[in-house]
Design an enzyme around this catalytic site. Sequence first.
Site, mmCIF file in Angstrom:
data_model
loop_
_atom_site.group_PDB
_atom_site.id
_atom_site.type_symbol
_atom_site.label_atom_id
_atom_site.label_comp_id
_atom_site.label_asym_id
_atom_site.label_seq_id
_atom_site.Cartn_x
_atom_site.Cartn_y
_atom_site.Cartn_z
ATOM 1 N N SER A 94 0.818 -1.204 0.000
ATOM 2 C CA SER A 94 0.000 0.000 0.000
ATOM 3 C C SER A 94 0.862 1.268 0.000
ATOM 4 O O SER A 94 1.630 1.496 -0.926
ATOM 5 C CB SER A 94 -0.961 -0.030 1.187
ATOM 6 O OG SER A 94 -1.891 1.001 1.131
ATOM 7 N N ASP A 256 -2.201 6.394 -3.571
ATOM 8 C CA ASP A 256 -1.115 5.741 -2.854
ATOM 9 C C ASP A 256 -0.560 4.631 -3.744
ATOM 10 O O ASP A 256 -0.952 4.499 -4.906
ATOM 11 C CB ASP A 256 -1.580 5.214 -1.497
ATOM 12 C CG ASP A 256 -2.629 4.116 -1.616
ATOM 13 O OD1 ASP A 256 -3.305 4.051 -2.662
ATOM 14 O OD2 ASP A 256 -2.789 3.327 -0.657
ATOM 15 N N ASP A 258 -0.856 1.400 -4.127
ATOM 16 C CA ASP A 258 -1.708 0.406 -4.794
ATOM 17 C C ASP A 258 -3.025 1.003 -5.264
ATOM 18 O O ASP A 258 -3.911 0.281 -5.725
ATOM 19 C CB ASP A 258 -1.948 -0.805 -3.893
ATOM 20 C CG ASP A 258 -2.812 -0.485 -2.678
ATOM 21 O OD1 ASP A 258 -2.801 0.666 -2.217
ATOM 22 O OD2 ASP A 258 -3.502 -1.399 -2.186
ATOM 23 N N ASP A 260 -5.686 2.356 -3.902
ATOM 24 C CA ASP A 260 -7.004 2.204 -3.290
ATOM 25 C C ASP A 260 -7.368 3.418 -2.436
ATOM 26 O O ASP A 260 -8.431 3.460 -1.820
ATOM 27 C CB ASP A 260 -7.120 0.911 -2.476
ATOM 28 C CG ASP A 260 -6.197 0.848 -1.270
ATOM 29 O OD1 ASP A 260 -5.345 1.748 -1.104
ATOM 30 O OD2 ASP A 260 -6.328 -0.108 -0.481
#
Length: 463
Positions: A94, A256, A258, A260
């Site tokens: 993440s 960010d 990834d 999400d």
Amino acid sequence: MSLRFGTDGVRGRAEEFDDEFVSALGQAAAELLGSDRFVVARDPRESGSRLQRALVRGLTLGGAAVTDLGMAPTPAVAWNAAATGAAGAMVSASHNAFHDNGIKFFGVGGRKLADDVESGVERRVSELWSADRRPVHRDVATNPGPANISNGASAADASIAANGPADLAALGRWVDAVEASVEGRRFDGLRLVVDCANGAASIVGPEVLRRLGVDLVVLHATPDGRNINERCGSTYPDDLRAAVVAERAAFGICFDGDADRLLAVDETGELVDGDQLLAMHAVDLRDRGRLAHETVVVTVMTNLGFRLAMTDHGINVVDTKVGDRYVLEALDRGRFSLGGEQSGHLIFHDLATTGDGLLAGVQLLDLVVRSGTALSKLASVMTRLPQELVNVRVATRGTDGVALIRDELLVAERDLGASGRVLVRSSGTEPLVRVMVEAPTATEAHDVAHRLAALVAERAPAG
């Protein structure tokens, strides 16, 4: 292995993820998540390919067929899992730096795992992984494309394909769904700055925005395996703030690693956080009759100013523990349509099963253009109370910070009264106790937070 599920999957330093452990984790997931089909992807950090190979090995050992999206955002995995009735897995840490990595799982239908399911996977991994009992691997194959990202192929297709074997048709179906979420509206000529965090949305994010007609300025979209989240993206929006002003853009958005999460920057260069974005969308959806039960779901970390604004607009607020999976559980239980976190996880539950930064960015574009209103004015729907967050490193993950300072905490809460609040909680992923204080002034919030944090540090020293 010491790795355990936290608030968002299993996460730690990349070197902690022994290949055999990751394979055991994949096998356990294949056996216990209720599907013989998995959608997998990774972000571009340098350890991702190794971990994904080990994960796929374990999934197939457990009897699952794998659809590989290659380098793709987490929400692409969740959306495809939901669309096909499969389970999913994302190799990503993440917003963490490149030296970390992790694995997020989605159950059948693209839902985050419940606590008891995670516990079951942990137990099964312990059975499979040990020094004297390793999973026996056999040759397996995934089902790579390549295929066009959608019916309207573009020059980006070749770049996406270069990131590894991928089912681009599956990725393209998610892309098409994100575009379709604005019901045919376009944003021709609107100048936007996007910061891709050198992460999973570096190719597909700008591609989608350009298709919708946006006049785009792109920052930090050249991942090299090590620069993900490095002084960029949602954890470091300074470059975005400067670029929005310099480019005279309508506003800016940042993901960010990834993708999400989404945060925004208004036309003056001011940050617009997840609380403000949620407040804007809650009011807009309610005004259009699309906010189910006139309710929005947030976590206990959400700013008190958000709650006061929702009260002013007659919108109900449901609180959950920190973590977007708890927000999702509440959305499912109440059949609500909107929820999220201050950090930028925005969940449009009628459109997605998890936080989706690209979808949230497109929805924000739509709101700004439909309303004809500057982002700074839209964001003023709520006033953020000064908030101070102090992270205290302690000896053991899961340390009960409240128990350590219970008497002093009660005094602080009494003194702040209805004009502020105190939240003390343990991190779900690290040996930290987080002390958060909101107060009428920044000075008061700072003083109370640091006083309580010092007491936690004194009574549970990290060593």
